[in-house]
Design a protein around this motif. Structure first.
Motif, PDB file in Angstrom:
ATOM      1  N   VAL B  14       0.863  -1.176   0.000  1.00 16.14           N
ATOM      2  CA  VAL B  14       0.000   0.000   0.000  1.00 16.14           C
ATOM      3  C   VAL B  14       0.904   1.232   0.000  1.00 16.14           C
ATOM      4  N   PHE B 170      -6.554  -4.110   3.476  1.00 14.39           N
ATOM      5  CA  PHE B 170      -6.237  -2.872   2.752  1.00 14.39           C
ATOM      6  C   PHE B 170      -7.058  -1.702   3.298  1.00 14.39           C
ATOM      7  N   VAL B 174      -5.442   1.697   4.892  1.00 15.95           N
ATOM      8  CA  VAL B 174      -5.699   3.062   4.407  1.00 15.95           C
ATOM      9  C   VAL B 174      -6.111   3.952   5.577  1.00 15.95           C
ATOM     10  N   LEU B 197      -3.220   7.433  -3.374  1.00 14.73           N
ATOM     11  CA  LEU B 197      -3.241   6.096  -2.780  1.00 14.73           C
ATOM     12  C   LEU B 197      -3.147   5.061  -3.890  1.00 14.73           C
ATOM     13  N   ILE B 199      -2.842   0.706  -4.326  1.00 10.27           N
ATOM     14  CA  ILE B 199      -2.755  -0.648  -3.773  1.00 10.27           C
ATOM     15  C   ILE B 199      -2.088  -1.553  -4.816  1.00 10.27           C
TER      16      ILE B 199
END
Lengths: 243, 243
Positions: B14, B170, B174, B197, B199
């Motif tokens: 991440v 995930f 975050v 952001l 992933i």
């Protein structure tokens, strides 16, 4: 490095400093970074220092000597008419010590620097607190900036920003400080317990309660453990992000 | 300054970066500090940068150009056989750019520096993540150090140290990152939303979900407000110090 915080509350001033000094990472020692002076009924002053240890010790020694033989060695911290004048005197001493070594042909330009927090009260005036820079100038804490940090300030700042309140009790203020110190200790090797704590109650004009909080102090270890858990719980209570 | 964090979870990587750049305090801009490459089924890479913007943009441009005309401009990020080789390539590009300007008679010694986080996965290997220094060397994240931060790292570190867990979802990761970013934004003017952001799911070999989280994003503002309250509550729940 170092971590020191001074809080200005409605009921008085709270000072906390760590005691770790290091030259590199393999020469670690414990030194007191908080120094207090009082003339009961007339004045009380607390000085905390971050930076080069030789510099800060020299500043404290100069100031201290002058208070002990005031006839011969003016100007003394104990003879200043106001906290502002006291801050000027400390700032001059700091600048003088740094200059002396800077002139000695040394090339380590920043190595002799130090930053100080001076707080206290002199009869007839309110409690005041100053942040003194190596250049010999200084700023004063007020309504809008009611606390000062010196040294390794960043790790412990978020909790102060979020939770500081000028109406805090001394007991709650010590708790807040210990959480801020613990966040710093957990993230940075150059800050470590024991911590020195000094309270200066408004209009008491004597040094208030003081403690040396050891690394294995039961309250500190409880705060440290419970704060970790409390943070995780607080995080768990927030809803997860949704993509 | 900048704040970027890369987390290495069991289920993947991440990445989050802020977008503020500043020259002094009065020349503030928004620039993307996260750059992604993918060859679906073969490889996926994410690069985040902190430091001199001219340097980091030059590095990204050099890497990017090479990927677009691989025949002419070897070596390409997309032709490297492993993430280690890819990290070497990026590190060389970074070192080259910094050297070029350092040689140009400039005296601002540290001003062209930059630090990078490179993470991703190439088919046949596991996801890997590297922290690349301006000197052109780099370290890899592992079991013991499962996350990297670059830029203004200190404010947001305590919560990562306390709450990071490699088993995080995930969604929870975050949330943790937004709390860490929010602590930094609250304390430092040089870090600001929007945040990018990205992933990278283990073995997906395509870029995963990505978002740009705006300053007024409802989830972010809720996290920010509730986290302040949660911190205060957590602090209130700890017993006060007793003298």
């Amino acid at each position: 490095m170092t971590y020191c915080v001074g809080l200005m509350l409605e009921r008085g001033l709270v000072f906390m400093s760590d005691t770790r000094t290091n030259a590199g990472v393999d020469n670690i020692s414990t030194f007191r970074k908080m120094h207090c002076w009082e003339v009961p009924g007339d004045r009380v002053m607390v000085l905390m220092s971050a930076g080069n240890l030789a510099t800060t010790q020299a500043v404290v020694s100069i100031l201290d000597e002058r208070t002990k033989a005031t006839q011969e060695r003016d100007p003394s911290l104990l003879a200043q008419p106001s906290m502002f004048q006291a801050a000027s005197l400390v700032a001059d001493a700091l600048h003088e010590v740094i200059e002396r070594h800077a002139d000695a042909g040394q090339r380590a330009d920043a190595a002799f620097n130090a930053t100080l927090i001076l707080g206290g009260q002199i009869a007839g005036g309110p409690p005041r607190m100053f942040l003194i820079y190596p250049e010999g100038n200084f700023i004063e804490a007020g309504e809008d900036t009611p606390f000062f940090q010196i040294g390794e300030t960043k790790y412990g700042r978020p909790i102060l920003v979020r939770a500081f309140d000028k109406g805090l009790s001394f007991e709650a203020a010590v708790k807040l400080l210990l959480v801020s110190f613990d966040s710093t200790v957990k993230a940075n090797l150059s800050v470590a317990a024991p911590f020195d704590l000094q309270i200066v109650e408004t209009d008491a004009l004597v040094l208030g309660r003081s403690r040396r909080i050891a690394p294995d102090d039961p309250y500190y270890t409880a705060v440290s453990e419970n704060w970790g858990r409390a943070l995780k719980n607080a995080l768990d209570l927030l809803p997860d992000y949704e993509f």
